[in-house]
Design a protein around this motif. Structure first.
Motif, PDB file in Angstrom:
ATOM      1  N   PRO A 139      -8.690  76.732 -32.562  1.00  0.00           N
ATOM      2  CA  PRO A 139      -8.035  75.412 -31.861  1.00  0.00           C
ATOM      3  C   PRO A 139      -6.843  75.844 -30.964  1.00  0.00           C
ATOM      4  CG  PRO A 139      -7.279  75.775 -34.307  1.00  0.00           C
ATOM      5  CD  PRO A 139      -8.351  76.680 -34.003  1.00  0.00           C
ATOM      6  N   VAL A 140      -6.952  75.232 -29.864  1.00  0.00           N
ATOM      7  CA  VAL A 140      -5.852  75.616 -28.912  1.00  0.00           C
ATOM      8  C   VAL A 140      -5.309  74.388 -28.294  1.00  0.00           C
ATOM      9  CG1 VAL A 140      -5.545  76.634 -26.417  1.00  0.00           C
ATOM     10  CG2 VAL A 140      -7.460  77.588 -28.103  1.00  0.00           C
ATOM     11  N   ALA A 141      -4.002  74.245 -28.135  1.00  0.00           N
ATOM     12  CA  ALA A 141      -3.452  73.105 -27.461  1.00  0.00           C
ATOM     13  C   ALA A 141      -2.191  73.394 -26.672  1.00  0.00           C
ATOM     14  CB  ALA A 141      -2.490  72.352 -28.765  1.00  0.00           C
ATOM     15  N   LEU A 142      -2.760  72.959 -25.335  1.00  0.00           N
ATOM     16  CA  LEU A 142      -1.402  73.171 -24.226  1.00  0.00           C
ATOM     17  C   LEU A 142      -0.829  71.826 -23.916  1.00  0.00           C
ATOM     18  CD1 LEU A 142      -4.180  75.097 -23.758  1.00  0.00           C
ATOM     19  CD2 LEU A 142      -2.636  75.790 -21.575  1.00  0.00           C
ATOM     20  N   TYR A 143       0.548  71.966 -24.250  1.00  0.00           N
ATOM     21  CA  TYR A 143       1.222  70.556 -23.868  1.00  0.00           C
ATOM     22  C   TYR A 143       1.850  70.834 -22.431  1.00  0.00           C
ATOM     23  CZ  TYR A 143       4.892  67.562 -26.184  1.00  0.00           C
ATOM     24  OH  TYR A 143       5.615  66.469 -26.566  1.00  0.00           O
ATOM     25  N   SER A 144       1.589  69.660 -21.653  1.00  0.00           N
ATOM     26  CA  SER A 144       1.982  69.608 -20.209  1.00  0.00           C
ATOM     27  C   SER A 144       3.545  69.897 -20.224  1.00  0.00           C
ATOM     28  CB  SER A 144       1.671  68.373 -19.608  1.00  0.00           C
ATOM     29  OG  SER A 144       2.250  67.184 -20.099  1.00  0.00           O
ATOM     30  N   GLY A 145       3.887  70.178 -18.819  1.00  0.00           N
ATOM     31  CA  GLY A 145       5.280  70.490 -18.546  1.00  0.00           C
ATOM     32  C   GLY A 145       6.176  69.189 -18.707  1.00  0.00           C
ATOM     33  N   ASP A 146       5.507  68.046 -18.450  1.00  0.00           N
ATOM     34  CA  ASP A 146       6.301  66.851 -18.272  1.00  0.00           C
ATOM     35  C   ASP A 146       6.250  66.033 -20.199  1.00  0.00           C
ATOM     36  OD1 ASP A 146       3.838  65.723 -18.856  1.00  0.00           O
ATOM     37  OD2 ASP A 146       3.770  64.647 -16.817  1.00  0.00           O
ATOM     38  N   ALA A 147       5.779  66.732 -20.834  1.00  0.00           N
ATOM     39  CA  ALA A 147       5.417  66.630 -22.189  1.00  0.00           C
ATOM     40  C   ALA A 147       4.728  65.247 -22.617  1.00  0.00           C
ATOM     41  CB  ALA A 147       6.991  66.587 -22.686  1.00  0.00           C
ATOM     42  N   HIS A 148       3.836  64.777 -21.810  1.00  0.00           N
ATOM     43  CA  HIS A 148       3.085  63.528 -21.817  1.00  0.00           C
ATOM     44  C   HIS A 148       1.725  63.500 -21.926  1.00  0.00           C
ATOM     45  CE1 HIS A 148       6.137  60.582 -20.825  1.00  0.00           C
ATOM     46  NE2 HIS A 148       6.858  61.544 -20.083  1.00  0.00           N
ATOM     47  N   THR A 149       1.130  64.919 -21.998  1.00  0.00           N
ATOM     48  CA  THR A 149      -0.170  65.242 -22.011  1.00  0.00           C
ATOM     49  C   THR A 149      -0.565  66.288 -22.939  1.00  0.00           C
ATOM     50  OG1 THR A 149      -0.412  64.056 -19.945  1.00  0.00           O
ATOM     51  CG2 THR A 149      -2.357  65.287 -20.677  1.00  0.00           C
ATOM     52  N   LEU A 150      -1.642  66.342 -23.647  1.00  0.00           N
ATOM     53  CA  LEU A 150      -2.208  67.558 -24.365  1.00  0.00           C
ATOM     54  C   LEU A 150      -3.595  67.803 -23.857  1.00  0.00           C
ATOM     55  CD1 LEU A 150      -1.345  66.797 -28.237  1.00  0.00           C
ATOM     56  CD2 LEU A 150      -0.678  68.674 -26.959  1.00  0.00           C
ATOM     57  N   TRP A 151      -3.825  69.178 -23.686  1.00  0.00           N
ATOM     58  CA  TRP A 151      -5.083  69.724 -23.314  1.00  0.00           C
ATOM     59  C   TRP A 151      -5.588  70.547 -24.364  1.00  0.00           C
ATOM     60  CZ3 TRP A 151      -5.119  74.256 -19.076  1.00  0.00           C
ATOM     61  CH2 TRP A 151      -6.432  74.868 -19.069  1.00  0.00           C
ATOM     62  N   LEU A 152      -6.931  69.969 -24.969  1.00  0.00           N
ATOM     63  CA  LEU A 152      -7.203  70.465 -26.389  1.00  0.00           C
ATOM     64  C   LEU A 152      -8.572  71.201 -26.319  1.00  0.00           C
ATOM     65  CD1 LEU A 152      -6.272  67.688 -28.412  1.00  0.00           C
ATOM     66  CD2 LEU A 152      -5.184  69.670 -28.246  1.00  0.00           C
ATOM     67  N   ASN A 153      -8.874  72.253 -26.804  1.00  0.00           N
ATOM     68  CA  ASN A 153     -10.570  72.357 -26.780  1.00  0.00           C
ATOM     69  C   ASN A 153     -11.020  71.993 -27.795  1.00  0.00           C
ATOM     70  OD1 ASN A 153      -9.223  73.919 -29.123  1.00  0.00           O
ATOM     71  ND2 ASN A 153     -10.238  75.774 -28.607  1.00  0.00           N
ATOM     72  N   SER A 154     -12.542  72.142 -28.046  1.00  0.00           N
ATOM     73  CA  SER A 154     -13.425  71.396 -28.701  1.00  0.00           C
ATOM     74  C   SER A 154     -12.945  71.617 -30.429  1.00  0.00           C
ATOM     75  CB  SER A 154     -14.664  71.777 -28.669  1.00  0.00           C
ATOM     76  OG  SER A 154     -15.377  71.380 -27.519  1.00  0.00           O
ATOM     77  N   ALA A 155     -12.404  72.961 -30.773  1.00  0.00           N
ATOM     78  CA  ALA A 155     -11.997  73.453 -32.112  1.00  0.00           C
ATOM     79  C   ALA A 155     -10.872  72.490 -32.334  1.00  0.00           C
ATOM     80  CB  ALA A 155     -11.922  74.852 -32.037  1.00  0.00           C
ATOM     81  N   ALA A 156      -9.887  72.302 -31.450  1.00  0.00           N
ATOM     82  CA  ALA A 156      -8.790  71.647 -31.903  1.00  0.00           C
ATOM     83  C   ALA A 156      -9.128  70.137 -32.025  1.00  0.00           C
ATOM     84  CB  ALA A 156      -7.680  71.490 -30.646  1.00  0.00           C
ATOM     85  N   VAL A 183      -6.465  69.284  -9.945  1.00  0.00           N
ATOM     86  CA  VAL A 183      -7.437  68.586 -10.682  1.00  0.00           C
ATOM     87  C   VAL A 183      -7.139  68.737 -12.471  1.00  0.00           C
ATOM     88  CG1 VAL A 183      -9.886  68.234 -11.372  1.00  0.00           C
ATOM     89  CG2 VAL A 183      -9.116  68.573  -9.046  1.00  0.00           C
ATOM     90  N   LEU A 184      -7.406  67.810 -12.955  1.00  0.00           N
ATOM     91  CA  LEU A 184      -6.866  67.781 -14.233  1.00  0.00           C
ATOM     92  C   LEU A 184      -8.038  68.875 -15.126  1.00  0.00           C
ATOM     93  CD1 LEU A 184      -6.400  64.218 -15.800  1.00  0.00           C
ATOM     94  CD2 LEU A 184      -4.906  66.114 -16.037  1.00  0.00           C
ATOM     95  N   PRO A 185      -7.359  69.698 -16.108  1.00  0.00           N
ATOM     96  CA  PRO A 185      -8.446  70.629 -16.989  1.00  0.00           C
ATOM     97  C   PRO A 185      -9.146  70.102 -17.867  1.00  0.00           C
ATOM     98  CG  PRO A 185      -6.306  70.654 -17.839  1.00  0.00           C
ATOM     99  CD  PRO A 185      -6.240  69.969 -16.702  1.00  0.00           C
ATOM    100  N   SER A 186     -10.041  70.661 -18.466  1.00  0.00           N
ATOM    101  CA  SER A 186     -11.103  69.981 -19.602  1.00  0.00           C
ATOM    102  C   SER A 186     -11.281  71.072 -20.762  1.00  0.00           C
ATOM    103  CB  SER A 186     -12.324  69.614 -18.945  1.00  0.00           C
ATOM    104  OG  SER A 186     -13.269  70.819 -18.595  1.00  0.00           O
ATOM    105  N   LYS A 187     -11.853  70.672 -21.962  1.00  0.00           N
ATOM    106  CA  LYS A 187     -12.001  71.335 -22.900  1.00  0.00           C
ATOM    107  C   LYS A 187     -12.979  72.922 -22.515  1.00  0.00           C
ATOM    108  CE  LYS A 187     -15.726  68.585 -24.935  1.00  0.00           C
ATOM    109  NZ  LYS A 187     -15.968  67.821 -25.868  1.00  0.00           N
ATOM    110  N   ARG A 188     -13.843  72.662 -21.319  1.00  0.00           N
ATOM    111  CA  ARG A 188     -14.800  73.433 -21.427  1.00  0.00           C
ATOM    112  C   ARG A 188     -14.301  75.016 -21.054  1.00  0.00           C
ATOM    113  NH1 ARG A 188     -16.645  68.848 -18.205  1.00  0.00           N
ATOM    114  NH2 ARG A 188     -18.492  67.791 -19.101  1.00  0.00           N
ATOM    115  N   SER A 189     -13.304  74.970 -20.178  1.00  0.00           N
ATOM    116  CA  SER A 189     -12.790  76.118 -20.105  1.00  0.00           C
ATOM    117  C   SER A 189     -12.180  76.890 -20.944  1.00  0.00           C
ATOM    118  CB  SER A 189     -11.814  76.169 -18.898  1.00  0.00           C
ATOM    119  OG  SER A 189     -10.817  75.347 -19.253  1.00  0.00           O
ATOM    120  N   LEU A 190     -11.565  76.174 -21.901  1.00  0.00           N
ATOM    121  CA  LEU A 190     -10.992  76.775 -23.087  1.00  0.00           C
ATOM    122  C   LEU A 190     -11.877  77.030 -24.503  1.00  0.00           C
ATOM    123  CD1 LEU A 190      -7.558  74.438 -23.775  1.00  0.00           C
ATOM    124  CD2 LEU A 190      -7.669  76.794 -22.999  1.00  0.00           C
ATOM    125  N   ASP A 191     -13.087  76.047 -24.255  1.00  0.00           N
ATOM    126  CA  ASP A 191     -14.214  76.485 -25.245  1.00  0.00           C
ATOM    127  C   ASP A 191     -14.855  77.823 -24.921  1.00  0.00           C
ATOM    128  OD1 ASP A 191     -13.741  73.967 -26.468  1.00  0.00           O
ATOM    129  OD2 ASP A 191     -15.347  73.055 -25.559  1.00  0.00           O
TER     130      ASP A 191
END
Length: 242
Positions: free
Chosen positions: A80-97, A65-73
Motif C-alpha cells: 500500500p502506497v499513499a501520497l498526500y498532496s502538498g495542499d493536504a486536500h487530496t490523497l493519491w493511492l495505489n490499488s493495494a492501498a 494532469v492528475l496522477p492515477s493508481k496505475r503508475s503506482l501499481d
C-alpha cells in the motif's frame, strides 16, 4: 546573549513530525513518473508497511494532469502506497492501498468528499476532501513508540530553530480527525523529553468530554473564554515543557 524563543501559532504537529521522520518522506516531484521513482527510492530504506509521502502538486507538472493508481501499481503491485498532496486536500493511492482501506467501485464517499473514477466507473486512486477520513486508518499502521520517536525528532528540529512554544492545531474539524495526540505529548512530558510548551487545540464536538478531560489534566484551571461546540477548535489546553 539572551534571545526570546519563537512561538509557532499554527502547527499541525502530528503530520509535521511524521513527514519529517523516517516514517514518511516529503517531495514536490517534477511529474507523476518522478514521484513514483522517488517512492521506489524511499522504499529501499523502509522495506515493510505503508509507504507515505506528501508534497506533490500536479498543477506544477508538465503537463498538469492528475496522477492515477496505475503508475503506482506498476511499481508497487502488493504494497500500500499513499501520497498526500502538498495542499493536504487530496490523497493519491495505489490499488493495494484501496484494498487495504476497503474501497471498491461501489464505495460511497462521505459528505463533502469524493472518490475519483474513470470513464468505466473504476476508482482512479484519487481521494478528495472529506474522504481524508481514511488518514487515521493509514496512520494507525504506526506504533505509539514510532510516533513518539517522530515527535522527539521534530521537537529537536524546533529547538535547533529557536522555537520554544507551539500551538498544535486540529487538522480537520471532524470527529477523530484532529490528530491532536495529547497522549504522546504527555508521555514525553513524563519522560522529561518535552522541550517546548505545547498548546492543544482539538476539534470541539457535541460531546465535550475529551476537551474537558484535557483541560483538567493539562491545565487544572478553567478556560478564560466560553466554549461553543460550534467552534472548530477548543480554548487551549497547555502542556508546559519539562
Amino acid at each position: 546573549f539572551v534571545c526570546p524563543g519563537f512561538h509557532d501559532s499554527h502547527l499541525h504537529f502530528f503530520h509535521s513530525a511524521v513527514y519529517s521522520s523516517p516514517l514518511a518522506t516529503m517531495f514536490l516531484g517534477e511529474s507523476e513518473t518522478d514521484c513514483v521513482a522517488r517512492m521506489q527510492a524511499f522504499a529501499k530504506d523502509r522495506p515493510n508497511g505503508w509507504l507515505l509521502a506528501q508534497g506533490w502538486r500536479e498543477y506544477r507538472w508538465n503537463p498538469p494532469v492528475l496522477p492515477s493508481k496505475r503508475s503506482l501499481d506498476e511499481a508497487f503491485p502488493t504494497r500500500p502506497v499513499a501520497l498526500y498532496s502538498g495542499d493536504a486536500h487530496t490523497l493519491w493511492l495505489n490499488s493495494a492501498a484501496l484494498d487495504e482501506l476497503g474501497l471498491t467501485r461501489d464505495s460511497v464517499p462521505p459528505a463533502g468528499g469524493s472518490y475519483d473514477r474513470d470513464e468505466t466507473g473504476e476508482l482512479t486512486g484519487i481521494v478528495r476532501e472529506a474522504a481524508m477520513e481514511l488518514m487515521p486508518q493509514i496512520m494507525g499502521s504506526f506504533t505509539d513508540e514510532e510516533v513518539a520517536d517522530a515527535y522527539r525528532g521534530f521537537f529537536a528540529r524546533l529547538a535547533e530553530n529557536g522555537v520554544t512554544s507551539v500551538c498544535d492545531m486540529s487538522l480537520m474539524a471532524h470527529p477523530g480527525l484532529d490528530f491532536i495526540r495529547d497522549d504522546v505529548h504527555a508521555s514525553l512530558l513524563e519522560r522529561g523529553e518535552l522541550t517546548a510548551r505545547v498548546h492543544l487545540f482539538p476539534t470541539l464536538l457535541d460531546d465535550m468530554s475529551r476537551f474537558e478531560d484535557m483541560r483538567a489534566r493539562y491545565t487544572g484551571r478553567a478556560c478564560r473564554h466560553p466554549v461553543s461546540s460550534s467552534s472548530s477548535t477548543a480554548c487551549r489546553a497547555s502542556i508546559p515543557p519539562g
